[in-house]
Structures are given as C-alpha cells and as structure tokens.
Design a protein around this motif. Structure first.
Motif, PDB file in Angstrom:
ATOM      1  N   UNK A 179      -5.568 -16.408  20.062  1.00 57.73           N
ATOM      2  CA  UNK A 179      -4.173 -16.073  20.367  1.00 57.73           C
ATOM      3  C   UNK A 179      -3.294 -17.194  19.862  1.00 57.73           C
ATOM      4  N   UNK A 180      -2.169 -16.802  19.258  1.00 55.55           N
ATOM      5  CA  UNK A 180      -1.189 -17.759  18.774  1.00 55.55           C
ATOM      6  C   UNK A 180       0.106 -17.494  19.515  1.00 55.55           C
ATOM      7  N   UNK A 181       0.469 -18.406  20.424  1.00 51.00           N
ATOM      8  CA  UNK A 181       1.633 -18.207  21.297  1.00 51.00           C
ATOM      9  C   UNK A 181       1.553 -16.852  21.997  1.00 51.00           C
ATOM     10  N   UNK A 182       0.333 -16.481  22.390  1.00 52.29           N
ATOM     11  CA  UNK A 182       0.119 -15.234  23.116  1.00 52.29           C
ATOM     12  C   UNK A 182      -0.141 -14.030  22.251  1.00 52.29           C
ATOM     13  N   UNK A 183       0.095 -14.128  20.946  1.00 51.93           N
ATOM     14  CA  UNK A 183      -0.152 -13.006  20.020  1.00 51.93           C
ATOM     15  C   UNK A 183      -1.629 -12.989  19.642  1.00 51.93           C
ATOM     16  N   UNK A 184      -2.282 -11.850  19.805  1.00 47.69           N
ATOM     17  CA  UNK A 184      -3.733 -11.768  19.624  1.00 47.69           C
ATOM     18  C   UNK A 184      -4.121 -11.553  18.165  1.00 47.69           C
ATOM     19  N   UNK A 185      -5.215 -12.193  17.787  1.00 51.13           N
ATOM     20  CA  UNK A 185      -5.932 -11.905  16.542  1.00 51.13           C
ATOM     21  C   UNK A 185      -7.261 -11.299  16.967  1.00 51.13           C
ATOM     22  N   UNK A 186      -7.467 -10.049  16.646  1.00 50.37           N
ATOM     23  CA  UNK A 186      -8.635  -9.343  17.171  1.00 50.37           C
ATOM     24  C   UNK A 186      -9.921  -9.754  16.447  1.00 50.37           C
TER      25      UNK A 186
ATOM     26  N   UNK B 122      -5.234 -17.717  11.689  1.00 53.14           N
ATOM     27  CA  UNK B 122      -4.293 -18.400  12.589  1.00 53.14           C
ATOM     28  C   UNK B 122      -3.106 -18.933  11.794  1.00 53.14           C
ATOM     29  N   UNK B 123      -3.379 -19.522  10.636  1.00 50.26           N
ATOM     30  CA  UNK B 123      -2.289 -20.032   9.799  1.00 50.26           C
ATOM     31  C   UNK B 123      -1.353 -18.910   9.376  1.00 50.26           C
ATOM     32  N   UNK B 124      -1.904 -17.739   9.055  1.00 46.92           N
ATOM     33  CA  UNK B 124      -1.058 -16.603   8.687  1.00 46.92           C
ATOM     34  C   UNK B 124      -0.138 -16.209   9.842  1.00 46.92           C
ATOM     35  N   UNK B 125      -0.696 -16.189  11.042  1.00 45.30           N
ATOM     36  CA  UNK B 125       0.099 -15.822  12.207  1.00 45.30           C
ATOM     37  C   UNK B 125       1.162 -16.874  12.502  1.00 45.30           C
ATOM     38  N   UNK B 126       0.807 -18.144  12.357  1.00 38.99           N
ATOM     39  CA  UNK B 126       1.786 -19.221  12.559  1.00 38.99           C
ATOM     40  C   UNK B 126       2.956 -19.087  11.585  1.00 38.99           C
TER      41      UNK B 126
ATOM     42  N   UNK C  28       2.542 -25.456  18.109  1.00 37.66           N
ATOM     43  CA  UNK C  28       2.405 -24.134  18.707  1.00 37.66           C
ATOM     44  C   UNK C  28       1.151 -24.058  19.569  1.00 37.66           C
ATOM     45  N   UNK C  29       1.116 -23.045  20.415  1.00 38.11           N
ATOM     46  CA  UNK C  29       0.015 -22.880  21.368  1.00 38.11           C
ATOM     47  C   UNK C  29      -1.038 -21.958  20.748  1.00 38.11           C
ATOM     48  N   UNK C  30      -2.229 -22.528  20.506  1.00 31.37           N
ATOM     49  CA  UNK C  30      -3.313 -21.786  19.861  1.00 31.37           C
ATOM     50  C   UNK C  30      -4.516 -21.775  20.791  1.00 31.37           C
ATOM     51  N   UNK C  31      -5.031 -20.590  21.033  1.00 30.19           N
ATOM     52  CA  UNK C  31      -6.218 -20.423  21.880  1.00 30.19           C
ATOM     53  C   UNK C  31      -7.302 -19.772  21.014  1.00 30.19           C
ATOM     54  N   UNK C  32      -8.389 -20.513  20.771  1.00 31.82           N
ATOM     55  CA  UNK C  32      -9.474 -20.027  19.913  1.00 31.82           C
ATOM     56  C   UNK C  32     -10.604 -19.510  20.814  1.00 31.82           C
ATOM     57  N   UNK C  33     -10.600 -18.234  21.074  1.00 31.92           N
ATOM     58  CA  UNK C  33     -11.589 -17.633  21.964  1.00 31.92           C
ATOM     59  C   UNK C  33     -12.923 -17.468  21.252  1.00 31.92           C
ATOM     60  N   UNK C  34     -12.899 -17.179  19.949  1.00 31.70           N
ATOM     61  CA  UNK C  34     -14.108 -16.922  19.195  1.00 31.70           C
ATOM     62  C   UNK C  34     -15.024 -18.144  19.132  1.00 31.70           C
TER      63      UNK C  34
END
Length: 317
Positions: free
Chosen positions: A27-34, A74-78, A309-315
């Motif tokens: 998630x990048x600032x709460x936006x999910x990358x599936x 993540x970079x694309x989303x940022x 920015x806030x990055x959460x790497x769940x994978x």
C-alpha cells in the motif's frame, strides 16, 4: 509512453477499480497494489531481463527479483500520486493519441477490443489508465530535470578517456581449424598438421579459402567459410593473435598451433588504430555525462518520494 508499457497494461488486466477483497502486495499512502498486479508485472519484469520464472531455482534470488519488481510498482504509484498533488493534467488529445497508437500496434480496432476485454478493461478505463501513466511520466521528467553537463567537465573527461574512445587496430580474417587435443601424442599432432597443410596447398594453387574452409574446417565458423569478422588485438588466443596481426591483407599463414588445434589464417583486411575526432568525442562525452546525471537525478527523486510517503510492503512479510 512506450509501446511496451502500453502492451503491458493490456496484458496486466489491472483496472482502476480493483476488487477490495484482492490480496494486497503493498500500500502506498493507503492505495493498494494487488498481488495479481504484482504477479503480472513480475513476469514482464523478468522478461525484460531475458529470464523466466521457471528458470529461477534459487529461492533467495527469486525473492530478491520479486521485491525489485514490487519496488518498481511502488515507484509508479508514488509518481502517480505526486502528479495528483501537483495538479498535472494530461489533455484528451494526448490520451487519445496514445490509445490510438496502442490500437494500431495491436493490429487494429477488433484485436484491440478483444485485448481490452481479455484484460478486464473497457476503452474508458484503459484511457484513464493511460492518462495516469502519462501523468506519472511527466512529473518524473519534471522532478528529475538536470542542466547540461559543465563544459569544463566534458573536456576534462574527454582528455582523460580519449585513447579509450578511439578505434583499436583490427584485422578481418578467416581461418580453418583442424582440431587436436593439447595432450595428444606426437603422431596425432603431426597427422592433424599435415591435413591442414594439404588444405593450404590447395588454397595456394587457386582454390577459394572460404570453400576449403566450408568443407574442411572443424570450427563452428566453417559454415560461414571460416569468417571471423573484425577483431582487435587480445581478443584471440595468443598464438592465433600474433600470427593474424603479422599478416598483410591477402596473405595466408603457415600452420598455427593453439590449445584448440592447428589453424590456417587468411587476413582479408587490416585497419590501423584511429583516434576519435575531437568534435565527435566531445559530443559522445556530453551525451554520456548527461545520461549519468539523469540517472542519478531519477534515483534521488525516487528515494525522496519513498522517504516522504507512507509505504507498507505486505508481500515482503
């Protein structure tokens, strides 16, 4: 936007309205990358490196490559989010032109429609995704803009590396190889040499070197008439190298022994070393230093965006 990226968007099948219950890779600032998006992008990421998932047998290497692919997403989303913060707008004409380029690249309207359908897009959602990619690219270009290289730096670099930028001495040659093991007995070595000398005699009497090489050489180059193309000093094993550079164009060597066996060498052309012209060299250096500066600037931009920015790497868990 690059055509390869546009084709990836179609292959990826990621719509703007991803299902809320999909497993999430980051998630990048709460936006999910599936995870689905990551899996599709990972295959493309490996393909760009000439690799396939099945070829990666080391679990550690697999994990590192997958993490690198996730970093790229993540970079694309940022960058997309940064473009929104800065109010970057991509006009409809640019979006339509890019979509049309994709349509034509994929073989026309009907193939384009099927690819969109297979990927889970309709044209409206694909156009919106295209808009996002264009906006991300624009903000990246703006944030990583650099000045032209300093002329003093250009001239200093050129002076230091000019010798490396020139064209080295080269020969264009063909050869015939009769293989013989390094540890072969004397009789075997001499028999191989005599076979080669018989071919040399045939060439000396007027037979075409390439034709003799095709029928008699045991090297992989035989099918090309023994052609080796141009090569510089040091590219061949030492005995072969010394013999080739001692010959003039049109001359034929005696038998030359290397670890591979016995060689017959025919030199077709000999190019002397040439210094790079100053104007050409300076322009090459300017382009090289500009690319270096651009690469460094892009790395700094992405590092700063990740830090801010806030990055959460769940994978990775």
């Amino acid at each position: 936007m690059k055509l390869r990226m546009l084709c990836w968007l179609l292959a990826c099948g990621v719509s703007l309205a991803s299902a809320n219950n999909e497993p999430v890779a980051a998630r990048v600032n709460g936006e999910a990358i599936s995870e689905f998006r990551l899996e599709r992008y990972f295959a493309e990421y490996l393909e760009d490196q000439g690799r396939a998932v099945a070829s990666i047998r080391n679990p550690k290497a697999y994990k590192q490559l997958r993490q690198a692919a996730l970093d790229a997403l993540i970079d694309k989303e940022l960058l997309w989010q940064e473009s929104r913060k800065r109010g970057i707008e991509i006009d409809e004409q640019a979006v339509r032109a890019q979509v049309e380029q994709t349509r034509q690249a994929l073989g026309g309207a009907e193939k384009f429609r099927r690819r969109l359908q297979d990927a889970g897009f309709d044209e409206a959602s694909f156009s919106e995704y295209t808009r996002r990619e264009l906006a991300a690219q624009q903000v990246f270009a703006e944030l990583s803009r650099v000045d032209a290289p300093d002329e003093k730096q250009v001239r200093a670099f050129f002076a230091e590396h000019r010798a490396e930028m020139g064209t080295p001495e080269q020969v264009q040659a063909r050869h015939i190889l009769v293989k013989v093991a390094e540890d072969a007995d004397a009789a075997t070595i001499e028999a191989a040499r005599l076979r080669l000398m018989q071919m040399r005699a045939a060439i000396s009497q007027g037979q075409d070197f390439a034709s003799v090489a095709q029928s008699g050489s045991e090297d992989a180059s035989a099918s090309q008439g023994g052609a080796l193309g141009y090569f510089a000093r040091g590219q061949m094993v030492a005995p072969f190298d010394a013999a080739a550079f001692a010959l003039k164009p049109g001359e034929l060597s005696d038998a030359v022994r290397t670890p591979f066996g016995w060689h017959l060498i025919f030199v077709e052309n000999h190019l002397e070393a040439a210094d790079v012209p100053e104007l050409q060299g300076l322009e090459t250096v300017r382009a090289y230093l500009a690319r270096q500066q651009q690469t460094q600037a892009r790395r700094q931009v992405l590092a700063q965006l990740r830090a801010q920015n806030r990055i959460e790497r769940i994978d990775d868990d």
